[in-house]
Scaffold this motif. Sequence first.
Motif, PDB file in Angstrom:
ATOM      1  N   PHE A 196       0.524  -1.140  -0.515  1.00  0.00           N
ATOM      2  CA  PHE A 196       0.508   0.119   0.063  1.00  0.00           C
ATOM      3  C   PHE A 196       1.404   1.410  -0.020  1.00  0.00           C
ATOM      4  O   PHE A 196       0.622   2.072  -0.769  1.00  0.00           O
ATOM      5  CB  PHE A 196      -0.712   0.243   1.508  1.00  0.00           C
ATOM      6  CG  PHE A 196      -2.272   1.688   0.750  1.00  0.00           C
ATOM      7  CD1 PHE A 196      -3.518   0.967   0.789  1.00  0.00           C
ATOM      8  CD2 PHE A 196      -1.083   2.344   1.853  1.00  0.00           C
ATOM      9  CE1 PHE A 196      -3.766   2.978   0.613  1.00  0.00           C
ATOM     10  CE2 PHE A 196      -2.074   3.443   2.278  1.00  0.00           C
ATOM     11  CZ  PHE A 196      -4.212   3.024   1.741  1.00  0.00           C
ATOM     12  N   TYR A 197       1.905   1.468   0.498  1.00  0.00           N
ATOM     13  CA  TYR A 197       3.317   2.220   1.075  1.00  0.00           C
ATOM     14  C   TYR A 197       3.914   2.640  -0.741  1.00  0.00           C
ATOM     15  O   TYR A 197       4.266   3.607  -0.914  1.00  0.00           O
ATOM     16  CB  TYR A 197       3.235   2.471   2.069  1.00  0.00           C
ATOM     17  CG  TYR A 197       3.139   2.185   3.138  1.00  0.00           C
ATOM     18  CD1 TYR A 197       2.040   3.199   3.993  1.00  0.00           C
ATOM     19  CD2 TYR A 197       3.693   1.591   4.037  1.00  0.00           C
ATOM     20  CE1 TYR A 197       1.292   2.610   5.134  1.00  0.00           C
ATOM     21  CE2 TYR A 197       2.632   1.384   5.359  1.00  0.00           C
ATOM     22  CZ  TYR A 197       1.928   2.195   5.761  1.00  0.00           C
ATOM     23  OH  TYR A 197       1.201   2.308   6.941  1.00  0.00           O
ATOM     24  N   ASN A 198       4.303   1.171  -0.694  1.00  0.00           N
ATOM     25  CA  ASN A 198       4.410   1.535  -2.233  1.00  0.00           C
ATOM     26  C   ASN A 198       3.964   2.393  -3.638  1.00  0.00           C
ATOM     27  O   ASN A 198       4.307   3.410  -4.246  1.00  0.00           O
ATOM     28  CB  ASN A 198       4.565   0.225  -2.786  1.00  0.00           C
ATOM     29  CG  ASN A 198       5.950  -0.386  -2.179  1.00  0.00           C
ATOM     30  OD1 ASN A 198       7.048   0.436  -0.793  1.00  0.00           O
ATOM     31  ND2 ASN A 198       5.939  -1.465  -2.378  1.00  0.00           N
TER      32      ASN A 198
ATOM     33  N   LYS B 102       1.786   6.799   6.100  1.00  0.00           N
ATOM     34  CA  LYS B 102       1.291   7.578   4.401  1.00  0.00           C
ATOM     35  C   LYS B 102      -0.147   6.671   4.133  1.00  0.00           C
ATOM     36  O   LYS B 102      -0.859   5.289   4.904  1.00  0.00           O
ATOM     37  CB  LYS B 102       2.346   6.711   3.445  1.00  0.00           C
ATOM     38  CG  LYS B 102       2.982   7.259   3.277  1.00  0.00           C
ATOM     39  CD  LYS B 102       4.413   6.681   2.832  1.00  0.00           C
ATOM     40  CE  LYS B 102       5.763   7.517   2.780  1.00  0.00           C
ATOM     41  NZ  LYS B 102       7.000   6.133   1.730  1.00  0.00           N
ATOM     42  N   CYS B 103      -1.220   7.672   3.244  1.00  0.00           N
ATOM     43  CA  CYS B 103      -2.325   7.303   2.662  1.00  0.00           C
ATOM     44  C   CYS B 103      -3.263   8.069   1.443  1.00  0.00           C
ATOM     45  O   CYS B 103      -2.365   8.512   1.395  1.00  0.00           O
ATOM     46  CB  CYS B 103      -3.526   7.910   4.398  1.00  0.00           C
ATOM     47  SG  CYS B 103      -3.474   9.722   4.617  1.00  0.00           S
ATOM     48  N   PHE B 104      -4.221   7.248   1.538  1.00  0.00           N
ATOM     49  CA  PHE B 104      -4.952   8.005   0.190  1.00  0.00           C
ATOM     50  C   PHE B 104      -5.991   9.489   0.526  1.00  0.00           C
ATOM     51  O   PHE B 104      -6.311   8.781   2.238  1.00  0.00           O
ATOM     52  CB  PHE B 104      -5.779   7.481  -0.688  1.00  0.00           C
ATOM     53  CG  PHE B 104      -4.336   6.090  -1.462  1.00  0.00           C
ATOM     54  CD1 PHE B 104      -3.891   7.388  -2.500  1.00  0.00           C
ATOM     55  CD2 PHE B 104      -4.037   5.743  -1.596  1.00  0.00           C
ATOM     56  CE1 PHE B 104      -2.635   7.050  -3.384  1.00  0.00           C
ATOM     57  CE2 PHE B 104      -3.246   4.954  -1.964  1.00  0.00           C
ATOM     58  CZ  PHE B 104      -2.332   5.816  -2.784  1.00  0.00           C
TER      59      PHE B 104
ATOM     60  N   VAL C 289       1.027   4.652  -3.162  1.00  0.00           N
ATOM     61  CA  VAL C 289       1.336   6.141  -2.817  1.00  0.00           C
ATOM     62  C   VAL C 289       2.424   6.355  -2.784  1.00  0.00           C
ATOM     63  O   VAL C 289       2.973   8.306  -3.841  1.00  0.00           O
ATOM     64  CB  VAL C 289       1.459   6.256  -0.735  1.00  0.00           C
ATOM     65  CG1 VAL C 289       1.122   8.078  -0.632  1.00  0.00           C
ATOM     66  CG2 VAL C 289      -0.318   5.677  -0.604  1.00  0.00           C
ATOM     67  N   ASP C 290       3.416   5.841  -2.928  1.00  0.00           N
ATOM     68  CA  ASP C 290       5.261   6.868  -2.947  1.00  0.00           C
ATOM     69  C   ASP C 290       5.128   6.832  -5.015  1.00  0.00           C
ATOM     70  O   ASP C 290       5.320   7.940  -5.107  1.00  0.00           O
ATOM     71  CB  ASP C 290       6.150   6.084  -2.825  1.00  0.00           C
ATOM     72  CG  ASP C 290       6.109   6.121  -1.194  1.00  0.00           C
ATOM     73  OD1 ASP C 290       5.882   6.658  -0.367  1.00  0.00           O
ATOM     74  OD2 ASP C 290       6.999   4.890  -0.513  1.00  0.00           O
ATOM     75  N   ILE C 291       4.216   5.571  -5.545  1.00  0.00           N
ATOM     76  CA  ILE C 291       4.735   5.468  -7.177  1.00  0.00           C
ATOM     77  C   ILE C 291       3.656   7.041  -7.462  1.00  0.00           C
ATOM     78  O   ILE C 291       3.995   7.546  -8.688  1.00  0.00           O
ATOM     79  CB  ILE C 291       4.514   3.999  -7.426  1.00  0.00           C
ATOM     80  CG1 ILE C 291       5.466   3.469  -6.950  1.00  0.00           C
ATOM     81  CG2 ILE C 291       4.351   3.886  -8.908  1.00  0.00           C
ATOM     82  CD1 ILE C 291       5.114   2.328  -7.424  1.00  0.00           C
ATOM     83  N   LEU C 292       2.257   6.798  -7.428  1.00  0.00           N
ATOM     84  CA  LEU C 292       1.713   8.488  -7.675  1.00  0.00           C
ATOM     85  C   LEU C 292       2.462   9.409  -7.253  1.00  0.00           C
ATOM     86  O   LEU C 292       2.367  10.049  -7.817  1.00  0.00           O
ATOM     87  CB  LEU C 292       0.068   7.780  -6.908  1.00  0.00           C
ATOM     88  CG  LEU C 292      -0.084   6.365  -7.363  1.00  0.00           C
ATOM     89  CD1 LEU C 292      -2.128   6.475  -6.904  1.00  0.00           C
ATOM     90  CD2 LEU C 292      -0.403   6.036  -9.210  1.00  0.00           C
ATOM     91  N   THR C 293       2.435   9.333  -6.352  1.00  0.00           N
ATOM     92  CA  THR C 293       2.988  10.595  -5.977  1.00  0.00           C
ATOM     93  C   THR C 293       4.253  10.971  -6.391  1.00  0.00           C
ATOM     94  O   THR C 293       4.350  11.916  -7.459  1.00  0.00           O
ATOM     95  CB  THR C 293       3.383  11.019  -4.488  1.00  0.00           C
ATOM     96  OG1 THR C 293       2.896  10.163  -3.349  1.00  0.00           O
ATOM     97  CG2 THR C 293       4.375  12.101  -3.758  1.00  0.00           C
ATOM     98  N   GLU C 294       5.379  10.565  -7.266  1.00  0.00           N
ATOM     99  CA  GLU C 294       7.016  10.391  -7.730  1.00  0.00           C
ATOM    100  C   GLU C 294       6.222  10.422  -9.521  1.00  0.00           C
ATOM    101  O   GLU C 294       6.009  11.329 -10.400  1.00  0.00           O
ATOM    102  CB  GLU C 294       7.302   9.065  -7.466  1.00  0.00           C
ATOM    103  CG  GLU C 294       8.143   9.298  -6.872  1.00  0.00           C
ATOM    104  CD  GLU C 294       9.151   7.509  -6.598  1.00  0.00           C
ATOM    105  OE1 GLU C 294       8.955   6.780  -8.169  1.00  0.00           O
ATOM    106  OE2 GLU C 294       9.350   7.912  -5.560  1.00  0.00           O
TER     107      GLU C 294
END
Length: 309
Positions: free
Chosen positions: A161-163, A201-203, A165-170
């Motif tokens: 789940f955290y990955n 981290k979350c959405f 969040v990070d990928i969509l942010t990048e």
Amino acid sequence: DESIQTLSVAKRIITETKNSIMCDLKTGIHLFHSFKNPHGSQPWKVPLSFGNILEIPTCTVKHYKRDVPFKLSQETMNYHHILQENETVKVEDNQLVSGIAKYGKFVKIDQNDMFKVEGPRSFSVLGFTDKSNIPEYYMRGEGTFYLLPDPEKTKDCCQAFYNLVDILTEENKYAVVRRVYNANNKPKYFVLVPQPKLKPKCFVMSELPYADDVKQNYSFRKPKSGGEDDDAFKNFCNSLDICNLASCKLNIPLSPKLTLDPYLDRLSTNAFKKYLNRDFDFDELDINMEESGNNEFSDAIKESVPEIV
């Protein structure tokens, strides 16, 4: 200065609380129920699915919901149905037929089956899109949620789940999801906005409107200047007074920059009806520009725009 313990506690609460007020019990209870923090709702635990190949255990927690505005009094409304072609024709309830109009034809559908949806509850990703495709004014649904990893699952599930969040942010992207809260409920569509700086981290999940509710391709054209006519109109508006009677002590210019607050306008109208027991329709006022008195600005606007006289 009382030595009673309960009074000393009450005194401390009042003196140390910002914006505190003194009021009677009835008002206090009303204010308390109006501004208290409600209990959080139960997390909605349905895994976030990506087609039929992947699921990430998640839980959804309501962060904000739209509530009914506060009202001073409860108004009862009487309504009836009318024809669209002729608003003077009243239609009785027993003459109504439910259905939908498509391609010039009317299809009769039973009222109970009109918006019936069948299917299990679900939570699935439909796709990903650039964040520029979903402006903030789309995110005006009935509620906002936090989407978090299910704490009862393994750490590997949380890391997946955290990955995400990070990928969509990048990549500067959002996820668009379809949510069916319970079996046979109408599906709703949401956008997942990654929040990598929150802990954990979350959405943030916000409801999206349907395409029929959004008007695309706005075009704003600059109005043509009226030249001298425009100046004459501004001068005339600036010369108007809210109170121009000889007995009035105030002389307040009615500048065109002043606008009515629709809420206060409705409130004052309702107060007028309540205390004077009559309706007052401003549209029925007979305003004759010819009888507006001696005003150099009104004379100028009469000459420049003769249609309003």
